[in-house]
Scaffold this active site. Structure first.
Site, PDB file in Angstrom:
ATOM      1  N   GLU A 286      23.293  12.817 -30.198  1.00 53.83           N
ATOM      2  CA  GLU A 286      23.208  11.680 -29.288  1.00 53.83           C
ATOM      3  C   GLU A 286      22.515  10.488 -29.937  1.00 53.83           C
ATOM      4  OE1 GLU A 286      21.836  14.815 -29.112  1.00 53.83           O
ATOM      5  OE2 GLU A 286      20.924  14.949 -27.126  1.00 53.83           O
TER       6      GLU A 286
ATOM      7  N   CYS B 103      16.935  16.311 -25.852  1.00 58.53           N
ATOM      8  CA  CYS B 103      15.527  16.602 -26.105  1.00 58.53           C
ATOM      9  C   CYS B 103      14.689  15.366 -25.731  1.00 58.53           C
ATOM     10  CB  CYS B 103      15.337  16.946 -27.581  1.00 58.53           C
ATOM     11  SG  CYS B 103      15.501  15.511 -28.685  1.00 58.53           S
TER      12      CYS B 103
END
Length: 141
Positions: A48, A76
């Site tokens: 990402e 995360c």
């Protein structure tokens, strides 16, 4: 999400944790990436994060206010923070990450009232994402 899974498969083939991401604007994919943390030996090599960097380069602006991110695994804390900073509009993710997920699993980072709020939808193609991850870790062990 199918395109994000295709990216995750590329990571799998490289021996990377199979996570893939795509960024969409106006119903068109403008950026795609897969995990390259081990290959590039860089801390920011998450799918990402790399997709965000590509989208910023393509659009010529760090503000991704009209964009959506599709990623196969719950982001995360580092990536969730980058999503807030980029002002992405929507986050769609596949599998929860019970070890490091910062959206719903370990933390609820996007529930904090920052200056920008992201619309979130998890569990999209969750089983396909989980199977790819489970297969990878079974082979690793």
């Amino acid at each position: 999400m199918k395109e994000a899974l295709n990216e995750a498969s590329k990571a799998f083939d490289l021996g990377e944790v199979p996570v893939g991401a795509v960024i969409v604007k106006d119903d068109q994919i403008i950026a795609r990436a897969h995990n390259l943390r081990h290959t590039q030996k860089k801390l920011e090599g998450h799918a990402e994060f790399l997709a965000l960097l590509k989208a910023v380069e393509i659009l010529g602006d760090w503000r991704l206010e009209e964009c959506s991110l599709y990623v196969t695994l719950e982001p995360c804390p580092m990536c969730a923070g980058a999503l807030i900073q980029s002002r992405i509009k929507h986050l769609y993710y596949g599998a929860n990450d019970p070890k490091a997920g910062a959206i719903h699993s370990k933390l609820h980072l996007l529930d904090i009232p920052f200056n920008h709020q992201i619309e979130v939808c998890g569990g999209i193609m969750e089983s396909e994402s989980k199977i790819l991850l489970q297969t990878f870790f079974k082979q690793l062990r």
